[in-house]
Design a protein around this motif. Sequence first.
Motif, PDB file in Angstrom:
ATOM      1  N   TRP A   1     -58.684  81.205  24.204  1.00  0.00           N
ATOM      2  CA  TRP A   1     -58.529  82.559  24.728  1.00  0.00           C
ATOM      3  C   TRP A   1     -59.760  83.391  24.467  1.00  0.00           C
ATOM      4  CZ3 TRP A   1     -58.116  86.408  21.045  1.00  0.00           C
ATOM      5  CH2 TRP A   1     -57.340  86.203  19.899  1.00  0.00           C
ATOM      6  N   GLU A   2     -60.542  83.037  23.463  1.00  0.00           N
ATOM      7  CA  GLU A   2     -61.823  83.731  23.282  1.00  0.00           C
ATOM      8  C   GLU A   2     -62.745  83.463  24.466  1.00  0.00           C
ATOM      9  OE1 GLU A   2     -63.320  82.653  19.415  1.00  0.00           O
ATOM     10  OE2 GLU A   2     -61.752  83.793  18.390  1.00  0.00           O
ATOM     11  N   LEU A   3     -62.748  82.217  24.965  1.00  0.00           N
ATOM     12  CA  LEU A   3     -63.533  81.903  26.167  1.00  0.00           C
ATOM     13  C   LEU A   3     -63.000  82.682  27.374  1.00  0.00           C
ATOM     14  CD1 LEU A   3     -63.934  78.020  25.857  1.00  0.00           C
ATOM     15  CD2 LEU A   3     -65.706  79.752  25.514  1.00  0.00           C
ATOM     16  N   PHE A   4     -61.691  82.727  27.491  1.00  0.00           N
ATOM     17  CA  PHE A   4     -61.079  83.452  28.611  1.00  0.00           C
ATOM     18  C   PHE A   4     -61.500  84.917  28.596  1.00  0.00           C
ATOM     19  CE2 PHE A   4     -57.752  86.120  30.401  1.00  0.00           C
ATOM     20  CZ  PHE A   4     -57.562  85.543  31.643  1.00  0.00           C
ATOM     21  N   PHE A   5     -61.411  85.562  27.441  1.00  0.00           N
ATOM     22  CA  PHE A   5     -61.708  86.992  27.372  1.00  0.00           C
ATOM     23  C   PHE A   5     -63.202  87.302  27.479  1.00  0.00           C
ATOM     24  CE2 PHE A   5     -57.408  87.076  25.383  1.00  0.00           C
ATOM     25  CZ  PHE A   5     -56.805  87.809  26.399  1.00  0.00           C
ATOM     26  N   GLN A   6     -64.062  86.289  27.429  1.00  0.00           N
ATOM     27  CA  GLN A   6     -65.490  86.504  27.659  1.00  0.00           C
ATOM     28  C   GLN A   6     -65.819  86.582  29.152  1.00  0.00           C
ATOM     29  OE1 GLN A   6     -67.652  83.432  25.586  1.00  0.00           O
ATOM     30  NE2 GLN A   6     -66.959  84.140  23.585  1.00  0.00           N
TER      31      GLN A   6
ATOM     32  N   ALA B   1     -63.238  90.482  37.006  1.00  0.00           N
ATOM     33  CA  ALA B   1     -62.874  89.871  38.284  1.00  0.00           C
ATOM     34  C   ALA B   1     -62.412  88.426  38.105  1.00  0.00           C
ATOM     35  CB  ALA B   1     -64.046  89.940  39.258  1.00  0.00           C
ATOM     36  N   ASP B   2     -63.111  87.666  37.271  1.00  0.00           N
ATOM     37  CA  ASP B   2     -62.724  86.266  37.050  1.00  0.00           C
ATOM     38  C   ASP B   2     -61.413  86.154  36.282  1.00  0.00           C
ATOM     39  OD1 ASP B   2     -64.785  85.157  38.493  1.00  0.00           O
ATOM     40  OD2 ASP B   2     -66.097  84.880  36.758  1.00  0.00           O
ATOM     41  N   LYS B   3     -61.182  87.064  35.346  1.00  0.00           N
ATOM     42  CA  LYS B   3     -59.890  87.053  34.639  1.00  0.00           C
ATOM     43  C   LYS B   3     -58.756  87.351  35.624  1.00  0.00           C
ATOM     44  CE  LYS B   3     -61.630  89.689  31.334  1.00  0.00           C
ATOM     45  NZ  LYS B   3     -61.925  90.468  30.135  1.00  0.00           N
ATOM     46  N   ARG B   4     -58.950  88.351  36.459  1.00  0.00           N
ATOM     47  CA  ARG B   4     -57.919  88.691  37.443  1.00  0.00           C
ATOM     48  C   ARG B   4     -57.724  87.541  38.420  1.00  0.00           C
ATOM     49  NH1 ARG B   4     -53.736  90.607  37.132  1.00  0.00           N
ATOM     50  NH2 ARG B   4     -54.578  92.307  35.905  1.00  0.00           N
ATOM     51  N   HIS B   5     -58.825  86.946  38.876  1.00  0.00           N
ATOM     52  CA  HIS B   5     -58.752  85.791  39.782  1.00  0.00           C
ATOM     53  C   HIS B   5     -57.959  84.664  39.129  1.00  0.00           C
ATOM     54  CE1 HIS B   5     -59.959  82.437  42.312  1.00  0.00           C
ATOM     55  NE2 HIS B   5     -60.482  81.848  41.258  1.00  0.00           N
ATOM     56  N   SER B   6     -58.202  84.393  37.871  1.00  0.00           N
ATOM     57  CA  SER B   6     -57.475  83.328  37.171  1.00  0.00           C
ATOM     58  C   SER B   6     -55.978  83.600  37.138  1.00  0.00           C
ATOM     59  CB  SER B   6     -58.010  83.158  35.744  1.00  0.00           C
ATOM     60  OG  SER B   6     -59.327  82.661  35.778  1.00  0.00           O
ATOM     61  N   MET B   7     -55.601  84.853  36.985  1.00  0.00           N
ATOM     62  CA  MET B   7     -54.179  85.208  36.990  1.00  0.00           C
ATOM     63  C   MET B   7     -53.570  84.985  38.378  1.00  0.00           C
ATOM     64  SD  MET B   7     -53.732  85.864  33.835  1.00  0.00           S
ATOM     65  CE  MET B   7     -52.068  86.506  33.735  1.00  0.00           C
ATOM     66  N   HIS B   8     -54.332  85.293  39.439  1.00  0.00           N
ATOM     67  CA  HIS B   8     -53.847  85.039  40.802  1.00  0.00           C
ATOM     68  C   HIS B   8     -53.709  83.535  41.053  1.00  0.00           C
ATOM     69  CE1 HIS B   8     -53.925  89.135  42.258  1.00  0.00           C
ATOM     70  NE2 HIS B   8     -55.187  89.298  41.902  1.00  0.00           N
ATOM     71  N   VAL B   9     -54.703  82.772  40.621  1.00  0.00           N
ATOM     72  CA  VAL B   9     -54.654  81.315  40.784  1.00  0.00           C
ATOM     73  C   VAL B   9     -53.442  80.757  40.032  1.00  0.00           C
ATOM     74  CG1 VAL B   9     -55.832  79.146  40.194  1.00  0.00           C
ATOM     75  CG2 VAL B   9     -57.120  81.040  41.210  1.00  0.00           C
ATOM     76  N   LEU B  10     -53.219  81.258  38.834  1.00  0.00           N
ATOM     77  CA  LEU B  10     -52.077  80.802  38.037  1.00  0.00           C
ATOM     78  C   LEU B  10     -50.760  81.048  38.769  1.00  0.00           C
ATOM     79  CD1 LEU B  10     -50.742  79.799  35.417  1.00  0.00           C
ATOM     80  CD2 LEU B  10     -50.896  82.142  34.569  1.00  0.00           C
ATOM     81  N   LYS B  11     -50.586  82.237  39.305  1.00  0.00           N
ATOM     82  CA  LYS B  11     -49.339  82.563  40.015  1.00  0.00           C
ATOM     83  C   LYS B  11     -49.119  81.608  41.187  1.00  0.00           C
ATOM     84  CE  LYS B  11     -46.991  86.445  42.244  1.00  0.00           C
ATOM     85  NZ  LYS B  11     -46.838  86.251  43.648  1.00  0.00           N
ATOM     86  N   THR B  12     -50.153  81.380  41.982  1.00  0.00           N
ATOM     87  CA  THR B  12     -50.051  80.488  43.133  1.00  0.00           C
ATOM     88  C   THR B  12     -49.788  79.056  42.687  1.00  0.00           C
ATOM     89  OG1 THR B  12     -51.567  81.909  44.377  1.00  0.00           O
ATOM     90  CG2 THR B  12     -51.254  79.664  45.201  1.00  0.00           C
ATOM     91  N   ALA B  13     -50.493  78.603  41.664  1.00  0.00           N
ATOM     92  CA  ALA B  13     -50.342  77.225  41.186  1.00  0.00           C
ATOM     93  C   ALA B  13     -48.933  76.977  40.650  1.00  0.00           C
ATOM     94  CB  ALA B  13     -51.380  76.922  40.108  1.00  0.00           C
ATOM     95  N   LEU B  14     -48.383  77.943  39.933  1.00  0.00           N
ATOM     96  CA  LEU B  14     -47.029  77.767  39.408  1.00  0.00           C
ATOM     97  C   LEU B  14     -46.006  77.722  40.537  1.00  0.00           C
ATOM     98  CD1 LEU B  14     -47.036  79.913  36.149  1.00  0.00           C
ATOM     99  CD2 LEU B  14     -47.177  77.420  36.382  1.00  0.00           C
TER     100      LEU B  14
ATOM    101  N   VAL C   1     -64.213  79.524  33.266  1.00  0.00           N
ATOM    102  CA  VAL C   1     -64.927  79.961  32.050  1.00  0.00           C
ATOM    103  C   VAL C   1     -66.396  79.558  32.084  1.00  0.00           C
ATOM    104  CG1 VAL C   1     -62.887  80.077  30.558  1.00  0.00           C
ATOM    105  CG2 VAL C   1     -64.234  77.966  30.643  1.00  0.00           C
ATOM    106  N   GLY C   2     -66.750  78.548  32.851  1.00  0.00           N
ATOM    107  CA  GLY C   2     -68.136  78.112  32.941  1.00  0.00           C
ATOM    108  C   GLY C   2     -69.048  79.112  33.635  1.00  0.00           C
ATOM    109  N   ARG C   3     -68.477  80.073  34.319  1.00  0.00           N
ATOM    110  CA  ARG C   3     -69.299  81.116  34.960  1.00  0.00           C
ATOM    111  C   ARG C   3     -69.891  82.067  33.935  1.00  0.00           C
ATOM    112  NH1 ARG C   3     -65.525  82.760  39.960  1.00  0.00           N
ATOM    113  NH2 ARG C   3     -66.090  81.038  41.319  1.00  0.00           N
ATOM    114  N   GLY C   4     -69.233  82.202  32.809  1.00  0.00           N
ATOM    115  CA  GLY C   4     -69.715  83.129  31.794  1.00  0.00           C
ATOM    116  C   GLY C   4     -69.428  84.567  32.175  1.00  0.00           C
ATOM    117  N   SER C   5     -69.926  85.463  31.383  1.00  0.00           N
ATOM    118  CA  SER C   5     -69.635  86.887  31.588  1.00  0.00           C
ATOM    119  C   SER C   5     -70.528  87.532  32.642  1.00  0.00           C
ATOM    120  CB  SER C   5     -69.784  87.638  30.265  1.00  0.00           C
ATOM    121  OG  SER C   5     -71.103  87.496  29.781  1.00  0.00           O
ATOM    122  N   SER C   6     -71.640  86.891  32.966  1.00  0.00           N
ATOM    123  CA  SER C   6     -72.623  87.543  33.841  1.00  0.00           C
ATOM    124  C   SER C   6     -72.415  87.274  35.330  1.00  0.00           C
ATOM    125  CB  SER C   6     -74.029  87.102  33.444  1.00  0.00           C
ATOM    126  OG  SER C   6     -74.155  85.707  33.624  1.00  0.00           O
TER     127      SER C   6
END
Length: 193
Positions: A39-44, A48-61, A97-102
């Motif tokens: 989760w430390e990687l996630f919060f870095q 936009a990527d965090k929000r995108h991940s939540m959208h992907v999660l909803k669709t995937a589930l 997470v491989g995109r990083g914060s930048s």
Amino acid sequence: MEVVAVLYRVKQFFRGIFASRLSKDEVDFVKENLPEAAWELFFQMNRADKRHSMHVLKTALELFDDGFREQDFPYLSKQDAGNLRQLLIRCCLLHDVGRGSSMGPIRKSIAVLLNRFFPVWSRRYGRCDSRSYVRGLLYRYYHHGELGGELLRGIGMSTEAAIISLHHKKGRGNMLPENRKLLSILKEADGLN
């Protein structure tokens, strides 16, 4: 067809620019479903990527819950299916997470445009990492799956790393059939978001 693709990218850009912060419930969900190092990687990641991940999660589930066990793997017990669902949750949350914060929406848009109008050049130019703005940007754009996989292997999440490393590749790797199915769900959910 071209107009649809352009409109999709414009929508994606504005969705990234105006991405909302995660709610307290979403933050708690992330912390409940990921080990602390993950989760430390996630919060870095950027907002936009965090929000995108939540959208992907909803669709995937939704895709997973629409008969994953019964249709594809009737031999799996409910517990095994539950474990796979948890693995899918971790992969969805961590797939970028491989995109990083930048790598925010503006930088991603630059990479998308370069890839669209100069695909051969940008793939060649983005083959290796560099301090060069454009080369580094393209490298992260094309290789964020593998970079995320390396980060996850470094914290002991090798199964997640194997799936995430391939989420933008054509192949499905050498993995269990259930994990290949999770990879295809992740790819589809990512493509829809």
